[in-house]
Motif scaffolding. Sequence first.
Motif, PDB file in Angstrom:
ATOM      1  N   LEU A  25       0.834  -1.201   0.000  1.00  0.00           N
ATOM      2  CA  LEU A  25       0.000   0.000   0.000  1.00  0.00           C
ATOM      3  C   LEU A  25       0.872   1.256   0.000  1.00  0.00           C
ATOM      4  O   LEU A  25       0.548   2.243  -0.672  1.00  0.00           O
ATOM      5  N   ALA A  26       1.984   1.216   0.716  1.00  0.00           N
ATOM      6  CA  ALA A  26       2.911   2.351   0.718  1.00  0.00           C
ATOM      7  C   ALA A  26       3.552   2.545  -0.659  1.00  0.00           C
ATOM      8  O   ALA A  26       3.754   3.674  -1.104  1.00  0.00           O
ATOM      9  N   VAL A  27       3.856   1.433  -1.344  1.00  0.00           N
ATOM     10  CA  VAL A  27       4.395   1.526  -2.707  1.00  0.00           C
ATOM     11  C   VAL A  27       3.363   2.175  -3.628  1.00  0.00           C
ATOM     12  O   VAL A  27       3.699   3.028  -4.454  1.00  0.00           O
ATOM     13  N   TYR A  28       2.108   1.777  -3.486  1.00  0.00           N
ATOM     14  CA  TYR A  28       1.036   2.360  -4.294  1.00  0.00           C
ATOM     15  C   TYR A  28       0.894   3.858  -4.010  1.00  0.00           C
ATOM     16  O   TYR A  28       0.759   4.666  -4.935  1.00  0.00           O
ATOM     17  N   ALA A  29       0.938   4.238  -2.740  1.00  0.00           N
ATOM     18  CA  ALA A  29       0.817   5.654  -2.378  1.00  0.00           C
ATOM     19  C   ALA A  29       2.001   6.461  -2.919  1.00  0.00           C
ATOM     20  O   ALA A  29       1.823   7.595  -3.393  1.00  0.00           O
ATOM     21  N   ALA A  30       3.203   5.889  -2.877  1.00  0.00           N
ATOM     22  CA  ALA A  30       4.373   6.577  -3.431  1.00  0.00           C
ATOM     23  C   ALA A  30       4.227   6.747  -4.938  1.00  0.00           C
ATOM     24  O   ALA A  30       4.614   7.782  -5.494  1.00  0.00           O
ATOM     25  N   ASN A  31       3.678   5.749  -5.592  1.00  0.00           N
ATOM     26  CA  ASN A  31       3.461   5.842  -7.031  1.00  0.00           C
ATOM     27  C   ASN A  31       2.476   6.971  -7.361  1.00  0.00           C
ATOM     28  O   ASN A  31       2.678   7.725  -8.305  1.00  0.00           O
ATOM     29  N   ILE A  32       1.424   7.082  -6.581  1.00  0.00           N
ATOM     30  CA  ILE A  32       0.450   8.161  -6.789  1.00  0.00           C
ATOM     31  C   ILE A  32       1.108   9.521  -6.560  1.00  0.00           C
ATOM     32  O   ILE A  32       0.878  10.471  -7.319  1.00  0.00           O
ATOM     33  N   ALA A  33       1.957   9.617  -5.527  1.00  0.00           N
ATOM     34  CA  ALA A  33       2.654  10.877  -5.268  1.00  0.00           C
ATOM     35  C   ALA A  33       3.581  11.238  -6.429  1.00  0.00           C
ATOM     36  O   ALA A  33       3.687  12.415  -6.806  1.00  0.00           O
ATOM     37  N   LEU A  34       4.244  10.249  -7.007  1.00  0.00           N
ATOM     38  CA  LEU A  34       5.109  10.514  -8.152  1.00  0.00           C
ATOM     39  C   LEU A  34       4.311  10.953  -9.375  1.00  0.00           C
ATOM     40  O   LEU A  34       4.753  11.810 -10.137  1.00  0.00           O
ATOM     41  N   ARG A  35       3.142  10.375  -9.551  1.00  0.00           N
ATOM     42  CA  ARG A  35       2.288  10.803 -10.672  1.00  0.00           C
ATOM     43  C   ARG A  35       1.830  12.252 -10.482  1.00  0.00           C
ATOM     44  O   ARG A  35       1.786  13.030 -11.432  1.00  0.00           O
ATOM     45  N   LEU A  36       1.476  12.614  -9.266  1.00  0.00           N
ATOM     46  CA  LEU A  36       1.077  13.998  -8.995  1.00  0.00           C
ATOM     47  C   LEU A  36       2.239  14.957  -9.207  1.00  0.00           C
ATOM     48  O   LEU A  36       2.058  16.057  -9.732  1.00  0.00           O
ATOM     49  N   ALA A  37       3.447  14.557  -8.806  1.00  0.00           N
ATOM     50  CA  ALA A  37       4.626  15.398  -9.008  1.00  0.00           C
ATOM     51  C   ALA A  37       4.898  15.575 -10.498  1.00  0.00           C
ATOM     52  O   ALA A  37       5.298  16.656 -10.942  1.00  0.00           O
ATOM     53  N   HIS A  38       4.658  14.530 -11.261  1.00  0.00           N
ATOM     54  CA  HIS A  38       4.854  14.627 -12.708  1.00  0.00           C
ATOM     55  C   HIS A  38       3.842  15.587 -13.337  1.00  0.00           C
ATOM     56  O   HIS A  38       4.190  16.385 -14.206  1.00  0.00           O
ATOM     57  N   ILE A  39       2.604  15.531 -12.878  1.00  0.00           N
ATOM     58  CA  ILE A  39       1.561  16.398 -13.430  1.00  0.00           C
ATOM     59  C   ILE A  39       1.784  17.856 -13.030  1.00  0.00           C
ATOM     60  O   ILE A  39       1.721  18.759 -13.856  1.00  0.00           O
ATOM     61  N   LYS A  40       2.088  18.107 -11.744  1.00  0.00           N
ATOM     62  CA  LYS A  40       2.187  19.483 -11.263  1.00  0.00           C
ATOM     63  C   LYS A  40       3.512  20.147 -11.591  1.00  0.00           C
ATOM     64  O   LYS A  40       3.554  21.329 -11.904  1.00  0.00           O
TER      65      LYS A  40
END
Length: 83
Positions: A25-40
Amino acid sequence: MTGLAGDAAVRPMHRWLFSAAALLLAVYAANIALRLAHIKFGADEWRLGDVGEFLVVLGCMVLFVAGLLALERSGPDQTNQKE
């Protein structure tokens, strides 16, 4: 048994399964954070694709359900132990 080695040796199986599910679950959350960093911010870090994200979530769900089944199988003696 006392001490760290003794505690790890008698640790119930459901705790290991829940810990592994929490790690995924932490890996999934980190992946989501990386996607947001890529978008913003336009940051181009490594991140999982759609299939990888699906496999991480699937693994998390499988480990969590296996932990619930192991917890149920251990009975009330194991679940109500004080640590």
